[in-house]
Design an enzyme around this catalytic site. Structure first.
Site, PDB file in Angstrom:
ATOM      1  N   CYS A  92     -55.426 -67.869  -9.660  1.00  0.00           N
ATOM      2  CA  CYS A  92     -56.233 -67.205 -10.978  1.00  0.00           C
ATOM      3  C   CYS A  92     -55.185 -66.759 -12.021  1.00  0.00           C
ATOM      4  CB  CYS A  92     -57.208 -66.252 -10.507  1.00  0.00           C
ATOM      5  SG  CYS A  92     -58.390 -66.813  -9.738  1.00  0.00           S
ATOM      6  N   GLY A 121     -65.658 -68.141  -1.497  1.00  0.00           N
ATOM      7  CA  GLY A 121     -64.248 -68.275  -1.265  1.00  0.00           C
ATOM      8  C   GLY A 121     -63.924 -66.779  -0.885  1.00  0.00           C
TER       9      GLY A 121
END
Length: 432
Positions: A56, A196
């Site tokens: 990310c 996740g």
């Protein structure tokens, strides 16, 4: 061999650019193949070693190559691969050669370069990146050694410093932000999209607040149901999201989708159905799961990973002593690795010396066998063999000495003393 790291991260680029440069997991192996075969255009065994780390907060390409023009070519490859104009991407890219690349890898794995100082998730992500590169056949001696030492350094840093103590995680920051919108999270309905590791962390923190309802929506129903069960919640099909979004006060999303899964129109309808009661939304995905325009709606409070960074940084300032200790460990280990790398540079020379000496040995051995076959005296043959080997093995050094002049000759003589321990000192070679 040159080490090089090319990348962008949360320090150098906003999420709007990071999401365009991110590599979905299923694209990494094909991308590595493209990098090796097209980018540098080198056939094996001179193809570059490479690994891609994409999270990310960062997209990084680690490589080891003989190509001196690798820096510019790597940036160009990344630009072309993602179809982003080079002049748009380049200002946000860092290019770290040699020891800088090593230091960066050590800092990243140790959590020193993370938005959440000392967080451990990045270490697992880096190990996954190395595993993927290994499966793609793009690792070699240099990157294997770099990453093995990287993991060892990360273990040392985390085991001997307080770098991870009392860290403010992204998940904890999300709860803090939610508490600014809703005085009591316990009275709210919370929806998690995805199943996740990041969603699991967020669910752990929100579940601790005892929300009115906790629901997990995931593409894989079984995995979503399993996660929901852990926290006393329930699962729902992801396909139900548009019709049921209005039921939830807090929505946290982090999937691996390459396109937004929550659009402006769907949220507008949800807000209308809620009679303009506020919705708190957290988008932790890169690329983003929620269209950015959603944040402009009056009753929607949308936060991305970059927005959560400010809260996280508040908790980082108190651990600077641990940072200094970790940096000292890393600097020592960087020097150790560079010593190994320097030593590796002489391996081809040593290999060539062995090959050349063995060729001389084989030639003289064949000559000696022929002499014996025609009946020459064995003692004379052995003497001739030893004389020939001696002359040929010292031919190179003696020729170099004869060609050298002045200080160069003195340096060579001193060097030869190291090779042949009983050679006289350079000062002893003058006539008396």
């Amino acid at each position: 061999m040159q080490l090089l790291t090319i990348g962008i991260n949360h320090h150098t680029a906003p999420v709007a650019l990071r999401e365009r440069v991110a590599f979905p997991l299923e694209q990494i192996k094909p991308a590595l193949s493209t990098f090796k075969s097209v980018f540098l255009g080198h056939p094996a065994p001179n193809a570059p070693e490479a690994a891609i780390l994409s999270t990310c907060n960062r997209t990084e390409l680690y490589c080891a190559t003989d190509d001196r023009a690798a820096r510019d070519a790597a940036i160009r490859w990344m630009s072309d691969y993602h179809r982003i104009p080079a002049d748009e991407l380049a200002p946000h890219v860092y290019a770290l050669p040699q020891s800088e690349a090593v230091r960066h890898a050590f800092r990243v794995a140790s959590g020193l370069d993370s938005m959440v100082l000392g967080e451990t998730q990045i270490l697992g992500q880096m190990k996954n990146a190395v595993r993927t590169a290994s499966e793609a056949g793009s690792l070699g001696t240099y990157l294997n050694q770099l990453f093995q030492r990287t993991f060892a350094v990360a273990k040392e840093v985390r085991g001997t410093t307080e770098i991870g103590a009392q860290s403010v995680s992204m998940a904890a920051a999300a709860v803090r932000l939610a508490q600014r919108i809703f005085e009591q999270v316990a009275q709210q309905r919370v929806l998690f999209i995805g199943a996740g590791e990041m969603i699991e962390l967020c669910a752990t923190h929100f579940a601790a607040q005892g929300p009115r309802e906790l629901v997990v929506a995931n593409r894989t129903a079984e995995r979503g149901a399993k996660l929901a069960e852990r926290f006393g919640g329930r699962a729902m099909p992801l396909s139900d999201l548009p019709a049921r979004m209005h039921e939830f006060d807090i929505i946290v999303s982090c999937t691996a989708s390459t396109l937004p899964i929550i659009g402006l129109g769907a949220v507008e309808r949800a807000v209308k159905a809620r009679r303009h009661r506020p919705i708190f939304m957290v988008d932790l995905a890169v690329p983003r799961d929620i269209e950015p325009e959603v944040g402009k709606l009056k009753d929607v409070f949308l936060y991305t990973v970059d927005d959560l960074g400010a809260i996280v940084r508040e908790g980082n300032a108190s651990r600077q002593a641990a940072v200094a200790q970790a940096e000292a460990i890393i600097e020592t280990r960087v020097q150790n690795f560079m010593q190994w790398l320097d030593a590796r540079s002489i391996v081809p020379v040593i290999r060539h010396m062995h090959t050349q000496a063995d060729a001389l040995r084989r030639a003289e051995l064949e000559r000696a066998r022929k002499m014996l076959a025609r009946g020459d005296d064995p003692a004379a043959v052995l003497d001739a063999l030893s004389q020939a080997l001696t002359n040929k093995l010292i031919h190179g050094p003696t020729s170099a000495l004869n060609r050298a002049n002045g200080a160069d000759r003195d340096s060579l003589i001193d060097l030869m003393r190291g090779f042949y321990q009983h050679a006289p000192r350079s000062s002893d070679t003058s006539d008396h």
